[in-house]
Design a protein around this motif. Sequence first.
Motif, PDB file in Angstrom:
ATOM      1  N   TYR A  80       6.657  49.961  20.451  1.00  0.00           N
ATOM      2  CA  TYR A  80       5.281  50.436  20.685  1.00  0.00           C
ATOM      3  C   TYR A  80       5.171  51.931  20.356  1.00  0.00           C
ATOM      4  CZ  TYR A  80       1.068  51.634  23.375  1.00  0.00           C
ATOM      5  OH  TYR A  80      -0.164  52.098  23.764  1.00  0.00           O
ATOM      6  N   ILE A  81       6.154  52.703  20.796  1.00  0.00           N
ATOM      7  CA  ILE A  81       6.145  54.147  20.541  1.00  0.00           C
ATOM      8  C   ILE A  81       6.326  54.441  19.055  1.00  0.00           C
ATOM      9  CG2 ILE A  81       7.431  56.299  20.907  1.00  0.00           C
ATOM     10  CD1 ILE A  81       8.032  55.246  23.757  1.00  0.00           C
ATOM     11  N   PHE A  82       7.253  53.741  18.407  1.00  0.00           N
ATOM     12  CA  PHE A  82       7.497  53.974  16.979  1.00  0.00           C
ATOM     13  C   PHE A  82       6.262  53.629  16.139  1.00  0.00           C
ATOM     14  CE2 PHE A  82      12.034  54.391  17.818  1.00  0.00           C
ATOM     15  CZ  PHE A  82      12.421  55.286  16.824  1.00  0.00           C
ATOM     16  N   ILE A  83       5.541  52.589  16.505  1.00  0.00           N
ATOM     17  CA  ILE A  83       4.310  52.230  15.788  1.00  0.00           C
ATOM     18  C   ILE A  83       3.288  53.358  15.900  1.00  0.00           C
ATOM     19  CG2 ILE A  83       2.275  50.714  15.842  1.00  0.00           C
ATOM     20  CD1 ILE A  83       4.176  48.399  16.507  1.00  0.00           C
ATOM     21  N   HIS A  84       3.158  53.942  17.088  1.00  0.00           N
ATOM     22  CA  HIS A  84       2.203  55.042  17.287  1.00  0.00           C
ATOM     23  C   HIS A  84       2.637  56.314  16.552  1.00  0.00           C
ATOM     24  CE1 HIS A  84       0.505  52.422  20.340  1.00  0.00           C
ATOM     25  NE2 HIS A  84      -0.519  53.254  20.450  1.00  0.00           N
ATOM     26  N   VAL A  85       3.948  56.563  16.535  1.00  0.00           N
ATOM     27  CA  VAL A  85       4.454  57.718  15.792  1.00  0.00           C
ATOM     28  C   VAL A  85       4.140  57.568  14.308  1.00  0.00           C
ATOM     29  CG1 VAL A  85       6.548  58.903  15.013  1.00  0.00           C
ATOM     30  CG2 VAL A  85       6.270  58.319  17.431  1.00  0.00           C
ATOM     31  N   ALA A  86       4.394  56.385  13.771  1.00  0.00           N
ATOM     32  CA  ALA A  86       4.107  56.120  12.358  1.00  0.00           C
ATOM     33  C   ALA A  86       2.614  56.271  12.079  1.00  0.00           C
ATOM     34  CB  ALA A  86       4.581  54.716  11.981  1.00  0.00           C
ATOM     35  N   TYR A  87       1.787  55.844  13.024  1.00  0.00           N
ATOM     36  CA  TYR A  87       0.338  55.930  12.854  1.00  0.00           C
ATOM     37  C   TYR A  87      -0.126  57.385  12.805  1.00  0.00           C
ATOM     38  CZ  TYR A  87      -4.387  54.050  13.185  1.00  0.00           C
ATOM     39  OH  TYR A  87      -5.689  53.699  12.911  1.00  0.00           O
TER      40      TYR A  87
ATOM     41  N   ILE B  62       3.091  57.508   0.786  1.00  0.00           N
ATOM     42  CA  ILE B  62       4.419  57.273   1.371  1.00  0.00           C
ATOM     43  C   ILE B  62       4.298  57.049   2.876  1.00  0.00           C
ATOM     44  CG2 ILE B  62       6.656  58.338   1.880  1.00  0.00           C
ATOM     45  CD1 ILE B  62       6.415  59.785  -0.829  1.00  0.00           C
ATOM     46  N   SER B  63       3.468  57.868   3.537  1.00  0.00           N
ATOM     47  CA  SER B  63       3.265  57.728   4.985  1.00  0.00           C
ATOM     48  C   SER B  63       2.576  56.417   5.328  1.00  0.00           C
ATOM     49  CB  SER B  63       2.438  58.906   5.510  1.00  0.00           C
ATOM     50  OG  SER B  63       3.117  60.130   5.291  1.00  0.00           O
ATOM     51  N   ALA B  64       1.624  56.011   4.490  1.00  0.00           N
ATOM     52  CA  ALA B  64       0.925  54.744   4.730  1.00  0.00           C
ATOM     53  C   ALA B  64       1.878  53.558   4.584  1.00  0.00           C
ATOM     54  CB  ALA B  64      -0.251  54.608   3.757  1.00  0.00           C
ATOM     55  N   ILE B  65       2.756  53.623   3.586  1.00  0.00           N
ATOM     56  CA  ILE B  65       3.735  52.548   3.384  1.00  0.00           C
ATOM     57  C   ILE B  65       4.696  52.490   4.574  1.00  0.00           C
ATOM     58  CG2 ILE B  65       5.698  51.794   1.983  1.00  0.00           C
ATOM     59  CD1 ILE B  65       4.210  52.899  -0.461  1.00  0.00           C
ATOM     60  N   TYR B  66       5.113  53.682   5.049  1.00  0.00           N
ATOM     61  CA  TYR B  66       5.999  53.717   6.219  1.00  0.00           C
ATOM     62  C   TYR B  66       5.324  53.078   7.419  1.00  0.00           C
ATOM     63  CZ  TYR B  66       8.043  55.561  10.499  1.00  0.00           C
ATOM     64  OH  TYR B  66       8.555  55.677  11.762  1.00  0.00           O
ATOM     65  N   PHE B  67       4.048  53.391   7.626  1.00  0.00           N
ATOM     66  CA  PHE B  67       3.336  52.808   8.768  1.00  0.00           C
ATOM     67  C   PHE B  67       3.264  51.289   8.651  1.00  0.00           C
ATOM     68  CE2 PHE B  67      -0.703  51.013  10.263  1.00  0.00           C
ATOM     69  CZ  PHE B  67      -0.482  51.108  11.631  1.00  0.00           C
TER      70      PHE B  67
ATOM     71  N   ILE C 109      17.507  50.391  14.482  1.00  0.00           N
ATOM     72  CA  ILE C 109      16.787  49.918  13.286  1.00  0.00           C
ATOM     73  C   ILE C 109      15.532  50.751  13.054  1.00  0.00           C
ATOM     74  CG2 ILE C 109      15.463  47.981  12.324  1.00  0.00           C
ATOM     75  CD1 ILE C 109      17.478  46.104  13.666  1.00  0.00           C
ATOM     76  N   GLN C 110      14.787  51.003  14.115  1.00  0.00           N
ATOM     77  CA  GLN C 110      13.568  51.808  13.996  1.00  0.00           C
ATOM     78  C   GLN C 110      13.901  53.232  13.548  1.00  0.00           C
ATOM     79  OE1 GLN C 110      10.880  50.196  14.132  1.00  0.00           O
ATOM     80  NE2 GLN C 110      10.318  49.370  16.129  1.00  0.00           N
ATOM     81  N   LEU C 111      15.003  53.760  14.065  1.00  0.00           N
ATOM     82  CA  LEU C 111      15.410  55.123  13.721  1.00  0.00           C
ATOM     83  C   LEU C 111      15.826  55.217  12.255  1.00  0.00           C
ATOM     84  CD1 LEU C 111      15.684  57.854  15.165  1.00  0.00           C
ATOM     85  CD2 LEU C 111      18.095  57.342  15.511  1.00  0.00           C
ATOM     86  N   ILE C 112      16.504  54.193  11.755  1.00  0.00           N
ATOM     87  CA  ILE C 112      16.920  54.177  10.343  1.00  0.00           C
ATOM     88  C   ILE C 112      15.695  54.150   9.427  1.00  0.00           C
ATOM     89  CG2 ILE C 112      18.019  52.768   8.556  1.00  0.00           C
ATOM     90  CD1 ILE C 112      20.092  51.950  10.677  1.00  0.00           C
ATOM     91  N   ILE C 113      14.705  53.342   9.779  1.00  0.00           N
ATOM     92  CA  ILE C 113      13.476  53.277   8.980  1.00  0.00           C
ATOM     93  C   ILE C 113      12.775  54.634   8.968  1.00  0.00           C
ATOM     94  CG2 ILE C 113      11.174  52.239   8.802  1.00  0.00           C
ATOM     95  CD1 ILE C 113      12.355  49.706  10.064  1.00  0.00           C
TER      96      ILE C 113
END
Length: 225
Positions: free
Chosen positions: A38-45, A71-76, A100-104
């Motif tokens: 949940y946190i990683f999704i918000h960080v990417a957003y 690039i940021s949109a693809i990451y999200f 896994i989330q950290l590697i991405i």
Amino acid sequence: MKKNMLVIILELILLIIFNVVFYMFGGTVHPMSVWVSYIFIHVAYVLMIVIPFLNPQGRDRVIFGLTSGVISAIYFLIEFVVGIAFIWLALLNVKVVFIIQLIILAIYLIILITNMLANEATAESVDRQQQEIQYIKEAAASIKSVMEDIEDKAVYKKVEKAYDLIKASPSKSNSRVADIEHSVMNEIENLRSAVAGGDSDAISASADKVYRLGSERNRQLRLTQ
């Protein structure tokens, strides 16, 4: 600015919808792995919204055919799919999810920073080229502007010779010839004053000096190539 605000509002609406669905159907009790996703999704957003504003338009050039915003949109999108998968699985092993989330995120940051560094280097190169070209344009234009006020044909020929040399000079420059270029511009001002005063001898002397300085600049550039 108005367009950017509308885009931000749209993105915030999507974020609100995601959170409403998350809490309405999932509640607030989840394994730690779900909260990590949940946190990683918000960080990417947040990164997808913020990053495009860090690179001004026109200076955000591409790497691998992509701008930093793309690039940021693809990451999200990748993070969203992976995050939703982990939220649905609700794994008890939080370490696996976190790694896994950290590697991405790390891969994204490496590509993003590489892109920004490439942009900065390209922007500096373009600015330097523009400055180099500006010397030729300004010097040639300054000489050209005084030539039409010269009546003596012999003197005119000398000034024209200096003009042709400057105009045909290589635009590429370096720090070793910066002082010479400065001297050329100063001497062109002296030439302008001599033409305004109608002193043929002073005009000839000044034109000769411009030619000598311009030739020396070009010689120094050839030696450093």
